[in-house]
Scaffold this active site. Sequence first.
Site, PDB file in Angstrom:
ATOM      1  N   SER A  82      41.049  22.611  42.873  1.00  0.00           N
ATOM      2  CA  SER A  82      41.100  21.568  41.269  1.00  0.00           C
ATOM      3  C   SER A  82      39.878  20.216  41.381  1.00  0.00           C
ATOM      4  CB  SER A  82      42.786  21.134  41.153  1.00  0.00           C
ATOM      5  OG  SER A  82      43.280  20.960  42.520  1.00  0.00           O
ATOM      6  N   THR A 192      44.213  16.412  40.548  1.00  0.00           N
ATOM      7  CA  THR A 192      43.331  15.383  40.537  1.00  0.00           C
ATOM      8  C   THR A 192      43.657  14.708  41.901  1.00  0.00           C
ATOM      9  OG1 THR A 192      42.906  14.657  38.523  1.00  0.00           O
ATOM     10  CG2 THR A 192      42.421  13.446  40.155  1.00  0.00           C
ATOM     11  N   THR A 210      38.007  14.639  40.673  1.00  0.00           N
ATOM     12  CA  THR A 210      38.588  16.077  40.212  1.00  0.00           C
ATOM     13  C   THR A 210      37.782  17.373  39.410  1.00  0.00           C
ATOM     14  OG1 THR A 210      40.449  17.205  38.215  1.00  0.00           O
ATOM     15  CG2 THR A 210      39.246  15.369  37.623  1.00  0.00           C
ATOM     16  N   ARG A 220      35.321  19.040  27.154  1.00  0.00           N
ATOM     17  CA  ARG A 220      35.677  18.444  27.526  1.00  0.00           C
ATOM     18  C   ARG A 220      35.911  17.419  29.109  1.00  0.00           C
ATOM     19  NH1 ARG A 220      40.301  17.910  32.459  1.00  0.00           N
ATOM     20  NH2 ARG A 220      41.809  16.529  30.282  1.00  0.00           N
ATOM     21  N   VAL A 221      36.391  16.329  28.898  1.00  0.00           N
ATOM     22  CA  VAL A 221      36.587  15.627  30.227  1.00  0.00           C
ATOM     23  C   VAL A 221      38.220  14.523  29.913  1.00  0.00           C
ATOM     24  CG1 VAL A 221      35.966  13.236  31.032  1.00  0.00           C
ATOM     25  CG2 VAL A 221      34.291  14.553  30.020  1.00  0.00           C
ATOM     26  N   GLY A 222      38.526  14.431  31.050  1.00  0.00           N
ATOM     27  CA  GLY A 222      40.084  14.345  30.620  1.00  0.00           C
ATOM     28  C   GLY A 222      40.048  12.576  31.041  1.00  0.00           C
ATOM     29  N   ASP A 223      40.976  12.589  31.749  1.00  0.00           N
ATOM     30  CA  ASP A 223      41.137  10.431  32.261  1.00  0.00           C
ATOM     31  C   ASP A 223      40.819  10.351  33.463  1.00  0.00           C
ATOM     32  OD1 ASP A 223      43.440  12.541  33.792  1.00  0.00           O
ATOM     33  OD2 ASP A 223      44.665  10.992  34.424  1.00  0.00           O
ATOM     34  N   THR A 243      47.697  11.675  37.818  1.00  0.00           N
ATOM     35  CA  THR A 243      47.201  13.051  37.552  1.00  0.00           C
ATOM     36  C   THR A 243      47.679  12.997  36.612  1.00  0.00           C
ATOM     37  OG1 THR A 243      47.168  14.704  39.893  1.00  0.00           O
ATOM     38  CG2 THR A 243      48.733  13.530  39.425  1.00  0.00           C
ATOM     39  N   GLY A 244      47.837  15.102  36.545  1.00  0.00           N
ATOM     40  CA  GLY A 244      48.029  15.676  35.583  1.00  0.00           C
ATOM     41  C   GLY A 244      47.408  15.610  34.136  1.00  0.00           C
ATOM     42  N   GLY A 246      45.057  15.062  31.197  1.00  0.00           N
ATOM     43  CA  GLY A 246      45.091  13.493  31.117  1.00  0.00           C
ATOM     44  C   GLY A 246      44.357  12.844  29.499  1.00  0.00           C
TER      45      GLY A 246
HETATM   46  C1  SD4 Z   1      42.729  16.333  34.171  1.00  0.00           C
HETATM   47  N1  SD4 Z   1      44.190  14.479  35.529  1.00  0.00           N
HETATM   48  O1  SD4 Z   1      41.346  16.173  33.756  1.00  0.00           O
HETATM   49  C2  SD4 Z   1      42.942  15.177  35.020  1.00  0.00           C
HETATM   50  C3  SD4 Z   1      43.173  16.613  35.978  1.00  0.00           C
HETATM   51  C4  SD4 Z   1      43.896  17.234  36.635  1.00  0.00           C
HETATM   52  O2  SD4 Z   1      46.203  18.426  35.141  1.00  0.00           O
HETATM   53  O3  SD4 Z   1      44.415  16.385  36.730  1.00  0.00           O
HETATM   54  N2  SD4 Z   1      44.819  17.907  35.519  1.00  0.00           N
HETATM   55  O4  SD4 Z   1      42.743  16.101  32.941  1.00  0.00           O
END
Ligand code: SD4
Length: 337
Positions: A82, A192, A210, A220-223, A243-244, A246
């Site tokens: 991850s 992350t 991450t 796609r880009v997360g937080d 984390t989680g 995003g």
């Molecule tokens: C995201 N927060 O890309 C990051 C990765 C992650 O569960 O933690 N995914 O959204």
Amino acid sequence: MYNRRKFIKLSSITASLTALSASSIASVLKTEAANHPIVISTWDFGVAANKEAWKILSKGGRSLDAVEAGAKIPEADLKNHSVGRAGYPDRDGHVTLDACIMDEQGNCGAVAGMEDIAHPISVARLVMEKTPHVLLVGDGARQFAIEQGFKAEKLLTPESEIAWKKWLVKHEYKPIMNSENQMPGGKYNHDTIGMLAIDAKGNISGACTTSGMAWKMHGRVGDSPIIGAGLYVDNEVGGATSTGVGEEVIRNVGSFLVVELMRHGYSPQDACKEACRRIIKKKPDTVKEIQVGFLAINKKGEYGAYALHKGFTFAVCDAKKQDLIIPGKYFYETVKD
Ligand code: SD4
């Protein structure tokens, strides 16, 4: 008139009052005294990252160097799917990495959707130090990294490729939260690494890196590489990371929110809890299916975390203990680790 009994009673009250005020003073002093150096990180795998950061912090080094060195540990770990090199690819088979870094002066740098470069956190740092920009994405980030001397290499490991091909058998081309994150066998693939460190001088820095959600849509880009969402540091107040899923963190500018709440007197844990509560309030149904966790530290070195669901953990490393793992508090009993 005092008799002996009254005298004993009075002296014992006075003694306890004295003891009480001494202990209150001690506790106030303890609260006031800053606990640093210290480094904290998301998830159990934060322990190894913290230990690397500690090598720098324990010698009086800078928190920025510590978080970069620490974040490179999971980035290089071939068992970690991850973060970094062995991260699971997107649904088209591309390993695309996101990272950001922020120092005590409010300087920050980030890369998003970068391919072929194993240490996005170090590229993020160079974006911060060598360009007038904050965020480079995709091919531009890759090109900049190569110009800075990074080696381009294939990041998709044989193990990740097998997992991706297995996912392709039943793939769904729609962005379903958390199902994207679910690994073959039903296990969730987290996650992350967000790191926050305070050095011996009391300066705070943070890093976040991450490979994002496994099987995400290409592009796609997360937080995690978004300053204010996946990471935020204000040297007067503290730092926060997340984390989680995003998307929900971005919608609520989560890490910035946590730092601002601490500025207004919230403890790190309460600030993280309030940030989770905002997510819940806006999406009361969605949140039952997704995990988000926040981790924060304030200027005094007090730390705390909160998550939507049970299962989020964080690692703490300071002069007392280098491998502490603490379960985060949470709203829902359902485990989404
Ligand atoms: C995201 N927060 O890309 C990051 C990765 C992650 O569960 O933690 N995914 O959204």
